[in-house]
Design a protein around this motif. Structure first.
Motif, PDB file in Angstrom:
ATOM      1  N   GLU A 100       0.920  -1.041  -0.017  1.00 15.43           N
ATOM      2  CA  GLU A 100       0.031   0.096   0.069  1.00 15.43           C
ATOM      3  C   GLU A 100       0.771   1.274  -0.024  1.00 15.43           C
ATOM      4  OE1 GLU A 100      -2.863   1.884   3.351  1.00 15.43           O
ATOM      5  OE2 GLU A 100      -3.529  -0.324   2.772  1.00 15.43           O
ATOM      6  N   ALA A 101       1.774   1.286   0.811  1.00 18.36           N
ATOM      7  CA  ALA A 101       2.954   2.345   0.902  1.00 18.36           C
ATOM      8  C   ALA A 101       3.354   2.619  -0.381  1.00 18.36           C
ATOM      9  CB  ALA A 101       3.903   2.087   1.998  1.00 18.36           C
ATOM     10  N   LYS A 102       3.858   1.468  -1.162  1.00 20.78           N
ATOM     11  CA  LYS A 102       4.568   1.670  -2.377  1.00 20.78           C
ATOM     12  C   LYS A 102       3.665   2.256  -3.310  1.00 20.78           C
ATOM     13  CE  LYS A 102       7.939  -2.050  -2.014  1.00 20.78           C
ATOM     14  NZ  LYS A 102       8.526  -3.624  -2.234  1.00 20.78           N
ATOM     15  N   ASN A 103       2.432   1.774  -3.354  1.00 20.62           N
ATOM     16  CA  ASN A 103       1.357   2.317  -4.436  1.00 20.62           C
ATOM     17  C   ASN A 103       1.429   3.778  -4.206  1.00 20.62           C
ATOM     18  OD1 ASN A 103       1.085  -0.098  -5.671  1.00 20.62           O
ATOM     19  ND2 ASN A 103      -0.888  -0.685  -4.327  1.00 20.62           N
ATOM     20  N   LYS A 104       1.199   4.306  -2.806  1.00 18.82           N
ATOM     21  CA  LYS A 104       0.876   5.678  -2.660  1.00 18.82           C
ATOM     22  C   LYS A 104       2.050   6.280  -3.096  1.00 18.82           C
ATOM     23  CE  LYS A 104      -1.547   7.000   1.427  1.00 18.82           C
ATOM     24  NZ  LYS A 104      -1.481   7.283   2.987  1.00 18.82           N
ATOM     25  N   LEU A 105       3.294   5.982  -2.767  1.00 22.02           N
ATOM     26  CA  LEU A 105       4.601   6.558  -3.185  1.00 22.02           C
ATOM     27  C   LEU A 105       4.776   6.689  -4.643  1.00 22.02           C
ATOM     28  CD1 LEU A 105       7.363   5.041  -0.806  1.00 22.02           C
ATOM     29  CD2 LEU A 105       6.404   7.503  -0.983  1.00 22.02           C
ATOM     30  N   LYS A 106       4.245   5.792  -5.288  1.00 18.26           N
ATOM     31  CA  LYS A 106       4.050   5.829  -6.933  1.00 18.26           C
ATOM     32  C   LYS A 106       3.057   7.097  -7.441  1.00 18.26           C
ATOM     33  CE  LYS A 106       3.628   2.879 -10.895  1.00 18.26           C
ATOM     34  NZ  LYS A 106       3.749   3.868 -11.880  1.00 18.26           N
ATOM     35  N   THR A 107       1.986   6.804  -6.981  1.00 23.10           N
ATOM     36  CA  THR A 107       0.696   8.026  -7.136  1.00 23.10           C
ATOM     37  C   THR A 107       1.633   9.354  -6.699  1.00 23.10           C
ATOM     38  OG1 THR A 107      -0.239   7.657  -5.080  1.00 23.10           O
ATOM     39  CG2 THR A 107      -1.195   6.355  -6.927  1.00 23.10           C
ATOM     40  N   ARG A 108       1.994   9.408  -5.772  1.00 24.61           N
ATOM     41  CA  ARG A 108       2.623  10.878  -5.299  1.00 24.61           C
ATOM     42  C   ARG A 108       3.822  11.042  -6.169  1.00 24.61           C
ATOM     43  NH1 ARG A 108       1.116  15.170  -2.778  1.00 24.61           N
ATOM     44  NH2 ARG A 108       2.986  16.317  -1.518  1.00 24.61           N
ATOM     45  N   SER A 170      10.641  20.066  -1.882  1.00 26.52           N
ATOM     46  CA  SER A 170      10.251  19.515  -0.741  1.00 26.52           C
ATOM     47  C   SER A 170       9.438  18.172  -0.702  1.00 26.52           C
ATOM     48  CB  SER A 170       9.833  20.444   0.204  1.00 26.52           C
ATOM     49  OG  SER A 170       8.350  20.806  -0.253  1.00 26.52           O
ATOM     50  N   ALA A 171       8.326  18.199  -1.645  1.00 28.79           N
ATOM     51  CA  ALA A 171       7.624  17.250  -1.549  1.00 28.79           C
ATOM     52  C   ALA A 171       8.365  16.121  -2.190  1.00 28.79           C
ATOM     53  CB  ALA A 171       6.317  17.358  -2.722  1.00 28.79           C
ATOM     54  N   LYS A 172       9.351  16.255  -3.325  1.00 26.01           N
ATOM     55  CA  LYS A 172      10.076  15.436  -4.128  1.00 26.01           C
ATOM     56  C   LYS A 172      11.114  14.744  -2.906  1.00 26.01           C
ATOM     57  CE  LYS A 172      11.997  15.660  -8.590  1.00 26.01           C
ATOM     58  NZ  LYS A 172      12.848  16.158  -9.722  1.00 26.01           N
ATOM     59  N   GLU A 173      11.837  15.555  -1.978  1.00 28.82           N
ATOM     60  CA  GLU A 173      12.513  14.984  -1.138  1.00 28.82           C
ATOM     61  C   GLU A 173      12.023  14.134  -0.058  1.00 28.82           C
ATOM     62  OE1 GLU A 173      15.875  15.411  -0.721  1.00 28.82           O
ATOM     63  OE2 GLU A 173      15.787  16.102  -2.710  1.00 28.82           O
ATOM     64  N   LYS A 174      10.678  14.459   0.280  1.00 32.35           N
ATOM     65  CA  LYS A 174       9.792  13.587   1.087  1.00 32.35           C
ATOM     66  C   LYS A 174       9.747  12.188   0.488  1.00 32.35           C
ATOM     67  CE  LYS A 174       7.134  16.979   3.684  1.00 32.35           C
ATOM     68  NZ  LYS A 174       5.721  17.580   3.907  1.00 32.35           N
ATOM     69  N   VAL A 175       9.301  12.146  -0.671  1.00 32.86           N
ATOM     70  CA  VAL A 175       8.952  10.992  -1.377  1.00 32.86           C
ATOM     71  C   VAL A 175      10.439  10.253  -1.405  1.00 32.86           C
ATOM     72  CG1 VAL A 175       8.568   9.944  -3.710  1.00 32.86           C
ATOM     73  CG2 VAL A 175       7.092  11.722  -2.675  1.00 32.86           C
ATOM     74  N   LYS A 176      11.328  10.817  -1.917  1.00 37.74           N
ATOM     75  CA  LYS A 176      12.751  10.085  -1.869  1.00 37.74           C
ATOM     76  C   LYS A 176      13.141   9.500  -0.527  1.00 37.74           C
ATOM     77  CE  LYS A 176      15.015  12.802  -5.388  1.00 37.74           C
ATOM     78  NZ  LYS A 176      16.216  13.673  -5.697  1.00 37.74           N
ATOM     79  N   GLY A 177      12.993  10.376   0.512  1.00 43.43           N
ATOM     80  CA  GLY A 177      13.128   9.616   1.980  1.00 43.43           C
ATOM     81  C   GLY A 177      12.371   8.615   2.342  1.00 43.43           C
ATOM     82  N   LYS A 178      11.112   8.818   2.030  1.00 40.16           N
ATOM     83  CA  LYS A 178      10.058   7.451   2.081  1.00 40.16           C
ATOM     84  C   LYS A 178      10.427   6.374   1.245  1.00 40.16           C
ATOM     85  CE  LYS A 178       6.237  10.289   4.038  1.00 40.16           C
ATOM     86  NZ  LYS A 178       5.045  10.827   3.946  1.00 40.16           N
ATOM     87  N   THR A 179      10.785   6.606  -0.038  1.00 37.46           N
ATOM     88  CA  THR A 179      11.220   5.385  -0.677  1.00 37.46           C
ATOM     89  C   THR A 179      12.473   4.645  -0.208  1.00 37.46           C
ATOM     90  OG1 THR A 179      10.391   6.629  -2.662  1.00 37.46           O
ATOM     91  CG2 THR A 179      11.724   4.921  -3.251  1.00 37.46           C
ATOM     92  N   ARG A 180      13.290   5.550   0.078  1.00 39.20           N
ATOM     93  CA  ARG A 180      14.671   4.931   0.672  1.00 39.20           C
ATOM     94  C   ARG A 180      14.221   4.169   2.111  1.00 39.20           C
ATOM     95  NH1 ARG A 180      17.319  10.029   1.194  1.00 39.20           N
ATOM     96  NH2 ARG A 180      17.326  10.602  -0.710  1.00 39.20           N
ATOM     97  N   ALA A 181      13.241   4.798   2.748  1.00 36.54           N
ATOM     98  CA  ALA A 181      13.029   4.062   4.153  1.00 36.54           C
ATOM     99  C   ALA A 181      12.313   2.779   3.865  1.00 36.54           C
ATOM    100  CB  ALA A 181      12.274   4.797   4.991  1.00 36.54           C
ATOM    101  N   LEU A 182      11.503   2.807   2.834  1.00 30.34           N
ATOM    102  CA  LEU A 182      10.799   1.571   2.670  1.00 30.34           C
ATOM    103  C   LEU A 182      11.527   0.467   1.892  1.00 30.34           C
ATOM    104  CD1 LEU A 182       7.621   0.852   2.562  1.00 30.34           C
ATOM    105  CD2 LEU A 182       7.638   1.477   0.140  1.00 30.34           C
ATOM    106  N   GLU A 183      12.593   0.975   1.081  1.00 36.09           N
ATOM    107  CA  GLU A 183      13.353  -0.078   0.489  1.00 36.09           C
ATOM    108  C   GLU A 183      14.342  -0.698   1.473  1.00 36.09           C
ATOM    109  OE1 GLU A 183      15.436   2.237  -2.513  1.00 36.09           O
ATOM    110  OE2 GLU A 183      13.914   1.931  -3.900  1.00 36.09           O
TER     111      GLU A 183
END
Length: 184
Positions: A100-108, A170-183
């Protein structure tokens, strides 16, 4: 049970013999013997009764311990099964949350990409507006007041575009941080 019957037979035998003893005149001795025998018989009955009670209580304690041990074993197995079920549910739940988080990050990230395209289009429009203003200035078709007004509009648009760019970054940085955390 045999002992009890034997004792009763003895007691009956003694009771019937007592009448004969009375007849012979030794009633006092016979009474004492009967009392002793009946007392002995009563004591033996009590002793047997106590032994039987002890045996039954020991058996009851043993059965109770066995039942207690079985209950503890069942509870231990039950707890183990619950832990395994919870682990499976938690694992499945975690996997669902991750998906679910991956899908959310993709849409974001898709949304952010659209915003960047919009930013570039707006930047191109501002550049085109600057070029038209410069061309009109060169040709002298606008008064100084109109030039100032158009420059003010362009400056405001550039300021809004700069704010828009920072929000996208800033939104891009948040998505990158969350993507790293998820990986990880």
């Amino acid at each position: 049970m045999k002992k009890i019957i034997n004792i009763l037979v003895i007691v009956l035998f003694v009771a019937f013999n007592s009448t004969t003893i009375y007849a012979q005149g030794k009633s006092h001795e016979a009474k004492e013997k009967i009392e002793k025998k009946s007392k002995n018989a009563k004591d033996e009955l009590k002793a047997e009764k106590n032994q039987a009670k002890e045996k039954m209580s020991k058996k009851a304690e043993k059965v109770e311990k066995d039942v207690k041990g079985k209950k503890e074993e069942v509870h231990a197995r039950k707890d183990e099964v619950k832990k395994n079920l919870n682990a499976e549910k938690t694992s499945e739940f975690g996997q669902n949350k991750a998906a679910e988080a991956k899908n959310k990050l993709k849409t974001r990230s898709d949304f952010i990409q659209k915003k960047e395209e919009k930013y570039k289009a707006s930047e191109d429009r501002i550049t085109a507006a600057k070029m038209r203003l410069a061309k009109l200035k060169k040709e002298g078709m606008l008064s100084p007041e109109q030039i100032k007004e158009k420059e003010g509009i362009i400056t405001k648009a550039e300021e809004r575009l700069a704010k828009y760019k920072t929000s996208i970054s800033s939104a891009k940085e948040k998505v990158k941080g969350k993507t790293r955390a998820l990986e990880n």
